[in-house]
Design a protein around this motif. Structure first.
Motif, mmCIF file in Angstrom:
data_model
loop_
_atom_site.group_PDB
_atom_site.id
_atom_site.type_symbol
_atom_site.label_atom_id
_atom_site.label_comp_id
_atom_site.label_asym_id
_atom_site.label_seq_id
_atom_site.Cartn_x
_atom_site.Cartn_y
_atom_site.Cartn_z
ATOM 1 N N LEU A 1 -2.975 17.969 -6.797
ATOM 2 C CA LEU A 1 -2.465 16.654 -6.413
ATOM 3 C C LEU A 1 -3.310 16.039 -5.307
ATOM 4 O O LEU A 1 -3.622 14.845 -5.340
ATOM 5 N N LYS A 2 -3.679 16.834 -4.313
ATOM 6 C CA LYS A 2 -4.465 16.309 -3.203
ATOM 7 C C LYS A 2 -5.812 15.746 -3.672
ATOM 8 O O LYS A 2 -6.310 14.752 -3.129
ATOM 9 N N ILE A 3 -6.395 16.377 -4.667
ATOM 10 C CA ILE A 3 -7.654 15.871 -5.229
ATOM 11 C C ILE A 3 -7.426 14.500 -5.854
ATOM 12 O O ILE A 3 -8.206 13.565 -5.665
ATOM 13 N N ALA A 4 -6.312 14.385 -6.592
ATOM 14 C CA ALA A 4 -5.983 13.114 -7.242
ATOM 15 C C ALA A 4 -5.675 12.022 -6.213
ATOM 16 O O ALA A 4 -6.074 10.863 -6.385
ATOM 17 N N LEU A 5 -4.978 12.376 -5.141
ATOM 18 C CA LEU A 5 -4.654 11.400 -4.099
ATOM 19 C C LEU A 5 -5.918 10.904 -3.399
ATOM 20 O O LEU A 5 -6.026 9.719 -3.059
ATOM 21 N N HIS A 6 -6.841 11.814 -3.169
ATOM 22 C CA HIS A 6 -8.123 11.439 -2.567
ATOM 23 C C HIS A 6 -8.840 10.422 -3.443
ATOM 24 O O HIS A 6 -9.352 9.401 -2.947
ATOM 25 N N GLN A 7 -8.858 10.657 -4.729
ATOM 26 C CA GLN A 7 -9.533 9.742 -5.654
ATOM 27 C C GLN A 7 -8.825 8.385 -5.683
ATOM 28 O O GLN A 7 -9.480 7.334 -5.724
ATOM 29 N N TRP A 8 -7.487 8.406 -5.645
ATOM 30 C CA TRP A 8 -6.731 7.149 -5.658
ATOM 31 C C TRP A 8 -7.047 6.317 -4.422
ATOM 32 O O TRP A 8 -7.259 5.103 -4.512
ATOM 33 N N LEU A 9 -7.079 6.965 -3.270
ATOM 34 C CA LEU A 9 -7.371 6.256 -2.032
ATOM 35 C C LEU A 9 -8.786 5.693 -2.030
ATOM 36 O O LEU A 9 -9.021 4.576 -1.538
ATOM 37 N N PHE B 1 0.840 -1.207 0.000
ATOM 38 C CA PHE B 1 0.000 0.000 0.000
ATOM 39 C C PHE B 1 0.872 1.253 0.000
ATOM 40 O O PHE B 1 0.699 2.149 -0.833
ATOM 41 N N PHE B 2 1.822 1.293 0.915
ATOM 42 C CA PHE B 2 2.711 2.455 1.013
ATOM 43 C C PHE B 2 3.509 2.648 -0.271
ATOM 44 O O PHE B 2 3.622 3.769 -0.782
ATOM 45 N N LYS B 3 4.064 1.573 -0.819
ATOM 46 C CA LYS B 3 4.880 1.682 -2.030
ATOM 47 C C LYS B 3 4.055 2.145 -3.225
ATOM 48 O O LYS B 3 4.490 2.996 -4.010
ATOM 49 N N ALA B 4 2.853 1.591 -3.368
ATOM 50 C CA ALA B 4 1.996 1.966 -4.491
ATOM 51 C C ALA B 4 1.552 3.420 -4.392
ATOM 52 O O ALA B 4 1.569 4.168 -5.389
ATOM 53 N N PHE B 5 1.156 3.826 -3.201
ATOM 54 C CA PHE B 5 0.696 5.201 -3.003
ATOM 55 C C PHE B 5 1.844 6.189 -3.215
ATOM 56 O O PHE B 5 1.665 7.222 -3.867
ATOM 57 N N SER B 6 3.022 5.877 -2.681
ATOM 58 C CA SER B 6 4.177 6.759 -2.825
ATOM 59 C C SER B 6 4.557 6.927 -4.288
ATOM 60 O O SER B 6 4.878 8.028 -4.738
ATOM 61 N N SER B 7 4.532 5.826 -5.019
ATOM 62 C CA SER B 7 4.867 5.868 -6.438
ATOM 63 C C SER B 7 3.874 6.731 -7.203
ATOM 64 O O SER B 7 4.254 7.558 -8.046
ATOM 65 N N TYR B 8 2.589 6.560 -6.894
ATOM 66 C CA TYR B 8 1.564 7.357 -7.562
ATOM 67 C C TYR B 8 1.720 8.834 -7.213
ATOM 68 O O TYR B 8 1.617 9.706 -8.093
ATOM 69 N N GLU C 1 -10.357 4.609 -4.538
ATOM 70 C CA GLU C 1 -10.399 3.489 -5.477
ATOM 71 C C GLU C 1 -9.545 2.293 -5.045
ATOM 72 O O GLU C 1 -9.860 1.150 -5.386
ATOM 73 N N HIS C 2 -8.458 2.541 -4.306
ATOM 74 C CA HIS C 2 -7.477 1.476 -4.102
ATOM 75 C C HIS C 2 -7.192 1.073 -2.657
ATOM 76 O O HIS C 2 -6.626 -0.008 -2.434
ATOM 77 N N ALA C 3 -7.523 1.893 -1.683
ATOM 78 C CA ALA C 3 -7.158 1.570 -0.293
ATOM 79 C C ALA C 3 -7.685 0.209 0.139
ATOM 80 O O ALA C 3 -6.986 -0.567 0.813
ATOM 81 N N GLU C 4 -8.899 -0.121 -0.263
ATOM 82 C CA GLU C 4 -9.505 -1.381 0.148
ATOM 83 C C GLU C 4 -8.762 -2.587 -0.421
ATOM 84 O O GLU C 4 -8.804 -3.681 0.153
ATOM 85 N N ASP C 5 -8.059 -2.382 -1.553
ATOM 86 C CA ASP C 5 -7.277 -3.474 -2.149
ATOM 87 C C ASP C 5 -6.176 -3.950 -1.203
ATOM 88 O O ASP C 5 -5.694 -5.082 -1.323
ATOM 89 N N TYR C 6 -5.776 -3.072 -0.295
ATOM 90 C CA TYR C 6 -4.672 -3.383 0.620
ATOM 91 C C TYR C 6 -5.145 -3.620 2.055
ATOM 92 O O TYR C 6 -4.346 -3.678 2.975
ATOM 93 N N GLY C 7 -6.457 -3.746 2.230
ATOM 94 C CA GLY C 7 -6.988 -4.060 3.551
ATOM 95 C C GLY C 7 -7.320 -2.855 4.411
ATOM 96 O O GLY C 7 -7.419 -2.981 5.647
#
Length: 212
Positions: free
Chosen positions: A190-198, A145-152, A200-206
């Motif tokens: 960027l913060k808007i984009a990060l919110h959207q990413w989370l 989760f951390f690696k994917a989010f940091s990369s994005y 969509e994807h946070a649940e993928d990592y538990g």
């Protein structure tokens, strides 16, 4: 800068425009012309000093274990303090207009600290966001989760800055890097984009992610 009521019916893009307009009004001419070191540069320290320090808080079973104040950019935790937050509920503030949702550093504290929940409150826009650990989360999923989010976060930041440079600078034949006000604008987007990413994807990592 804005009251909580002012934000009730505004979408994220409009909020970004209003914040940028207000920040430009506040800055003096010299600050507006200040070059911040290229597309990879950051927002100047002078701008951050206009805002309150961030505050980090740790609770367990409703009892506050400790609180710590940092500066306007972050709150640094020692190894001893990091060890104390396991299975706790933690929260901290983002006190500048570019605060918004979680940063990669916030995600790292969430997964490395193995906390039950992490809430961040953007004090300027009166918005809060929360990550909650679920039974599906493991040390491995947290690390991914951390690696994917940091990369994005890294790639999206550069993409947004470059697009602003192309539209506002290159198109007019200006070779200078982004000025501070445009770096701030980029961080807001960027913060808007990060919110959207989370979302969509946070649940993928538990982890469950939501805007409160």
């Amino acid at each position: 800068m804005f009251s909580e009521k002012d934000w009730t019916y505004l979408d994220s893009k409009l909020k970004t425009k209003l914040i940028v307009r207000e920040l430009k009004r506040q800055m003096d001419d010299s600050a507006m012309r200040e070059i911040s070191g290229g597309l990879g540069g950051g927002i100047g320290n002078r701008w951050f000093k206009n805002y309150q320090n961030e505050v980090f808080s740790v609770t367990k079973n409703g009892e506050t274990l400790f609180e710590k104040e940092g500066d306007q950019k972050s709150v640094d935790l020692t190894d001893i303090e990091l060890a104390k937050i396991k299975d706790c509920d933690i929260s901290h503030t983002h006190t500048t207009p570019v605060g918004g949702t979680f940063s990669s550093e916030d995600i790292e504290v969430t997964v490395v600290g193995w906390v039950l929940s992490h809430t961040v409150t953007a004090t300027v826009t009166h918005e809060s966001y929360r990550l909650e650990r679920t039974d599906k989360a493991t040390k491995d999923t947290g690390n991914r989760f951390f690696k994917a989010f940091s990369s994005y976060e890294r790639s999206k930041r550069e993409d947004i800055r470059y697009k602003i440079w192309q539209s506002e600078y290159e198109s007019r034949g200006i070779e200078s890097p982004l000025v501070e006000s445009d770096l701030i604008r980029a961080e807001l987007e960027l913060k808007i984009a990060l919110h959207q990413w989370l979302e969509e994807h946070a649940e993928d990592y538990g982890y469950l992610y939501k805007k409160l």
